[in-house]
Motif scaffolding. Structure first.
Motif, PDB file in Angstrom:
ATOM      1  N   ASP A 108      -0.968  12.679 -10.641  1.00 42.59           N
ATOM      2  CA  ASP A 108      -2.249  13.263 -11.237  1.00 42.59           C
ATOM      3  C   ASP A 108      -3.263  13.618 -10.071  1.00 42.59           C
ATOM      4  O   ASP A 108      -4.053  13.777  -9.787  1.00 42.59           O
ATOM      5  CB  ASP A 108      -3.006  11.847 -12.118  1.00 42.59           C
ATOM      6  CG  ASP A 108      -2.488  12.361 -13.500  1.00 42.59           C
ATOM      7  OD1 ASP A 108      -1.719  13.328 -14.089  1.00 42.59           O
ATOM      8  OD2 ASP A 108      -2.278  10.510 -14.043  1.00 42.59           O
ATOM      9  N   VAL A 109      -2.693  12.722  -8.672  1.00 40.53           N
ATOM     10  CA  VAL A 109      -3.610  12.579  -7.637  1.00 40.53           C
ATOM     11  C   VAL A 109      -2.575  13.331  -6.810  1.00 40.53           C
ATOM     12  O   VAL A 109      -1.506  13.023  -6.593  1.00 40.53           O
ATOM     13  CB  VAL A 109      -3.255  11.021  -7.117  1.00 40.53           C
ATOM     14  CG1 VAL A 109      -4.446  10.480  -5.911  1.00 40.53           C
ATOM     15  CG2 VAL A 109      -4.636   9.997  -8.117  1.00 40.53           C
ATOM     16  N   THR A 110      -2.702  14.079  -5.700  1.00 37.72           N
ATOM     17  CA  THR A 110      -2.483  14.779  -4.296  1.00 37.72           C
ATOM     18  C   THR A 110      -1.849  13.564  -3.576  1.00 37.72           C
ATOM     19  O   THR A 110      -2.187  12.337  -3.215  1.00 37.72           O
ATOM     20  CB  THR A 110      -2.852  15.825  -3.909  1.00 37.72           C
ATOM     21  OG1 THR A 110      -4.280  15.204  -3.052  1.00 37.72           O
ATOM     22  CG2 THR A 110      -3.762  16.537  -4.529  1.00 37.72           C
ATOM     23  N   PHE A 111      -0.932  13.561  -2.481  1.00 40.59           N
ATOM     24  CA  PHE A 111      -0.021  12.904  -2.076  1.00 40.59           C
ATOM     25  C   PHE A 111      -1.011  12.229  -0.496  1.00 40.59           C
ATOM     26  O   PHE A 111      -1.574  11.045  -0.393  1.00 40.59           O
ATOM     27  CB  PHE A 111       1.210  13.105  -0.860  1.00 40.59           C
ATOM     28  CG  PHE A 111       1.545  13.008   0.299  1.00 40.59           C
ATOM     29  CD1 PHE A 111       1.759  11.948  -0.094  1.00 40.59           C
ATOM     30  CD2 PHE A 111       0.683  13.825   1.353  1.00 40.59           C
ATOM     31  CE1 PHE A 111       2.836  11.150   1.804  1.00 40.59           C
ATOM     32  CE2 PHE A 111       1.381  12.510   3.195  1.00 40.59           C
ATOM     33  CZ  PHE A 111       2.304  12.258   2.831  1.00 40.59           C
ATOM     34  N   GLU A 112      -2.273  13.420  -0.300  1.00 42.58           N
ATOM     35  CA  GLU A 112      -3.616  12.752   0.039  1.00 42.58           C
ATOM     36  C   GLU A 112      -3.929  11.995   0.276  1.00 42.58           C
ATOM     37  O   GLU A 112      -4.577  10.948   1.025  1.00 42.58           O
ATOM     38  CB  GLU A 112      -4.033  14.176   1.259  1.00 42.58           C
ATOM     39  CG  GLU A 112      -2.975  15.392   1.851  1.00 42.58           C
ATOM     40  CD  GLU A 112      -2.231  16.412   1.039  1.00 42.58           C
ATOM     41  OE1 GLU A 112      -2.194  16.094   0.320  1.00 42.58           O
ATOM     42  OE2 GLU A 112      -1.815  16.822   2.063  1.00 42.58           O
ATOM     43  N   ASN A 113      -4.907  12.177  -1.281  1.00 42.06           N
ATOM     44  CA  ASN A 113      -5.871  11.295  -1.824  1.00 42.06           C
ATOM     45  C   ASN A 113      -5.387   9.842  -1.779  1.00 42.06           C
ATOM     46  O   ASN A 113      -5.826   9.118  -1.620  1.00 42.06           O
ATOM     47  CB  ASN A 113      -6.031  12.402  -2.996  1.00 42.06           C
ATOM     48  CG  ASN A 113      -7.093  13.038  -2.741  1.00 42.06           C
ATOM     49  OD1 ASN A 113      -7.453  13.125  -1.654  1.00 42.06           O
ATOM     50  ND2 ASN A 113      -7.480  13.997  -4.343  1.00 42.06           N
ATOM     51  N   ALA A 135       0.966  -0.760   0.172  1.00 42.25           N
ATOM     52  CA  ALA A 135      -0.059  -0.004  -0.187  1.00 42.25           C
ATOM     53  C   ALA A 135       0.642   1.715  -0.150  1.00 42.25           C
ATOM     54  O   ALA A 135       0.792   1.922  -0.780  1.00 42.25           O
ATOM     55  CB  ALA A 135      -0.597  -0.029   1.186  1.00 42.25           C
ATOM     56  N   LEU A 136       1.972   1.251   0.607  1.00 40.98           N
ATOM     57  CA  LEU A 136       3.069   2.194   0.635  1.00 40.98           C
ATOM     58  C   LEU A 136       3.593   2.596  -0.733  1.00 40.98           C
ATOM     59  O   LEU A 136       4.010   3.413  -0.869  1.00 40.98           O
ATOM     60  CB  LEU A 136       4.452   2.496   1.463  1.00 40.98           C
ATOM     61  CG  LEU A 136       3.553   2.386   3.199  1.00 40.98           C
ATOM     62  CD1 LEU A 136       4.901   1.336   4.111  1.00 40.98           C
ATOM     63  CD2 LEU A 136       3.423   4.037   3.348  1.00 40.98           C
ATOM     64  N   ARG A 137       4.160   1.539  -1.405  1.00 44.23           N
ATOM     65  CA  ARG A 137       4.700   1.097  -2.741  1.00 44.23           C
ATOM     66  C   ARG A 137       3.948   2.697  -3.368  1.00 44.23           C
ATOM     67  O   ARG A 137       3.652   2.750  -4.016  1.00 44.23           O
ATOM     68  CB  ARG A 137       5.070   0.153  -3.176  1.00 44.23           C
ATOM     69  CG  ARG A 137       5.553   0.060  -4.471  1.00 44.23           C
ATOM     70  CD  ARG A 137       6.007  -1.311  -4.968  1.00 44.23           C
ATOM     71  NE  ARG A 137       7.161  -1.142  -4.154  1.00 44.23           N
ATOM     72  CZ  ARG A 137       7.471  -2.415  -3.664  1.00 44.23           C
ATOM     73  NH1 ARG A 137       6.105  -3.690  -3.692  1.00 44.23           N
ATOM     74  NH2 ARG A 137       8.614  -2.726  -2.967  1.00 44.23           N
ATOM     75  N   GLU A 138       2.144   1.694  -3.465  1.00 42.48           N
ATOM     76  CA  GLU A 138       1.140   2.175  -4.369  1.00 42.48           C
ATOM     77  C   GLU A 138       0.799   3.456  -4.028  1.00 42.48           C
ATOM     78  O   GLU A 138       0.752   3.642  -5.191  1.00 42.48           O
ATOM     79  CB  GLU A 138       0.032   1.176  -4.176  1.00 42.48           C
ATOM     80  CG  GLU A 138      -1.053   1.288  -5.171  1.00 42.48           C
ATOM     81  CD  GLU A 138      -2.227   0.547  -5.137  1.00 42.48           C
ATOM     82  OE1 GLU A 138      -3.649   0.846  -5.157  1.00 42.48           O
ATOM     83  OE2 GLU A 138      -2.619  -0.530  -4.350  1.00 42.48           O
ATOM     84  N   SER A 139       0.825   3.960  -3.464  1.00 40.90           N
ATOM     85  CA  SER A 139       0.581   5.238  -2.211  1.00 40.90           C
ATOM     86  C   SER A 139       1.344   6.183  -3.399  1.00 40.90           C
ATOM     87  O   SER A 139       1.320   7.210  -4.254  1.00 40.90           O
ATOM     88  CB  SER A 139       0.167   5.623  -1.448  1.00 40.90           C
ATOM     89  OG  SER A 139       1.166   5.435  -0.553  1.00 40.90           O
ATOM     90  N   MET A 140       2.899   5.934  -3.190  1.00 41.04           N
ATOM     91  CA  MET A 140       3.981   6.964  -3.179  1.00 41.04           C
ATOM     92  C   MET A 140       4.090   6.107  -5.114  1.00 41.04           C
ATOM     93  O   MET A 140       4.101   7.304  -5.631  1.00 41.04           O
ATOM     94  CB  MET A 140       5.785   6.114  -3.195  1.00 41.04           C
ATOM     95  CG  MET A 140       5.704   6.328  -1.196  1.00 41.04           C
ATOM     96  SD  MET A 140       7.455   5.155  -1.106  1.00 41.04           S
ATOM     97  CE  MET A 140       6.954   5.069   0.568  1.00 41.04           C
ATOM     98  N   THR A 141       3.971   5.329  -5.872  1.00 41.93           N
ATOM     99  CA  THR A 141       3.614   5.579  -7.447  1.00 41.93           C
ATOM    100  C   THR A 141       2.571   6.648  -8.085  1.00 41.93           C
ATOM    101  O   THR A 141       3.210   7.179  -8.778  1.00 41.93           O
ATOM    102  CB  THR A 141       3.671   4.463  -7.648  1.00 41.93           C
ATOM    103  OG1 THR A 141       4.478   2.803  -7.535  1.00 41.93           O
ATOM    104  CG2 THR A 141       3.514   3.744  -9.250  1.00 41.93           C
ATOM    105  N   VAL A 142       1.263   6.625  -7.313  1.00 42.12           N
ATOM    106  CA  VAL A 142       0.349   7.139  -7.759  1.00 42.12           C
ATOM    107  C   VAL A 142       0.883   8.945  -7.399  1.00 42.12           C
ATOM    108  O   VAL A 142       0.025  10.023  -8.092  1.00 42.12           O
ATOM    109  CB  VAL A 142      -0.639   7.238  -6.929  1.00 42.12           C
ATOM    110  CG1 VAL A 142      -2.440   8.255  -7.071  1.00 42.12           C
ATOM    111  CG2 VAL A 142      -1.434   5.699  -7.207  1.00 42.12           C
ATOM    112  N   THR A 143       1.702   9.082  -6.037  1.00 45.23           N
ATOM    113  CA  THR A 143       1.573  10.134  -5.883  1.00 45.23           C
ATOM    114  C   THR A 143       2.595  10.994  -6.527  1.00 45.23           C
ATOM    115  O   THR A 143       3.026  11.837  -7.467  1.00 45.23           O
ATOM    116  CB  THR A 143       2.272  10.359  -4.512  1.00 45.23           C
ATOM    117  OG1 THR A 143       1.028  10.044  -3.510  1.00 45.23           O
ATOM    118  CG2 THR A 143       2.164  12.537  -4.181  1.00 45.23           C
TER     119      THR A 143
END
Length: 192
Positions: free
Chosen positions: A61-66, A49-57
């Motif tokens: 296209d998506v903010t860090f918070e989102n 989940a950490l890796r996925e959120s870092m990749t998306v950030t």
């Protein structure tokens, strides 16, 4: 279970970055387990989940918070089989969908950029060919002029045609002898 240093090494991030994401996940309700020294320890699912959120950030296209919020929602919905409960819940909505959408968007943008670059290259190549043809034409004209300039001049005998035979040949002019100055040397020096 993984220690923070193991997670940092696996995700290739600094401890401060891991701390930043962990705090944000905890503000979303994800509580990481702690060891005896009160350091966080992470499960494989949490690291994913950490890796996925870092990749998306990083995609922008998506903010860090989102990104963290979506990954945290996925973690909340996930349950694992444990010896105590023996039950699993349905898998949460995959955050891979967001990452996949971001990647597909980037691919589409790259394809469009590639098409425009190919078109620009075609235009540039056609202009280049036109300029080369024009330069070749000019070079051909220059070579033709050089051939005309380098052509042998006709002999004098060819210039003297039968029509010019009635003319008398020019005689050489008489040589001019300088007039001798009869003044004395001192008169010439003092100009008198």
């Amino acid at each position: 279970m993984m220690t923070p240093s193991e997670v940092c090494k696996q995700l290739n991030i600094s401890p401060s970055t891991l701390r930043k994401y962990s705090l944000r996940f905890e503000s979303e309700g994800i509580l990481f387990k702690r060891n005896k020294s009160n350091s966080r320890i992470y499960t494989v699912t949490e690291v994913a989940a950490l890796r996925e959120s870092m990749t998306v950030t990083k995609s922008g296209d998506v903010t860090f918070e989102n990104a963290v919020r979506e990954a945290a929602e996925g973690l909340k919905g996930a349950s694992t089989i444990t010896p105590e409960n023996g039950v699993t819940s349905t898998p949460p909505r995959r955050h891979d969908d967001v990452a996949t959408a971001v990647i597909l968007k980037k691919l589409e943008d790259l394809e469009e950029e590639n098409r425009s670059l190919k078109e620009e290259m075609r235009k540039r190549d056609s202009l280049f060919v036109e300029v080369l043809e024009e330069m070749k034409h000019k070079l051909d004209r220059i070579e033709e002029n050089q051939k005309q300039l380098a052509a042998p001049m006709p002999e004098e005998s060819e210039l003297d045609s039968p029509e010019s035979s009635s003319q008398q040949p020019e005689s050489e002019p008489d040589p001019v002898t300088p007039k001798k100055n009869t003044r004395s040397l001192w008169a010439r020096i003092w100009n008198k």
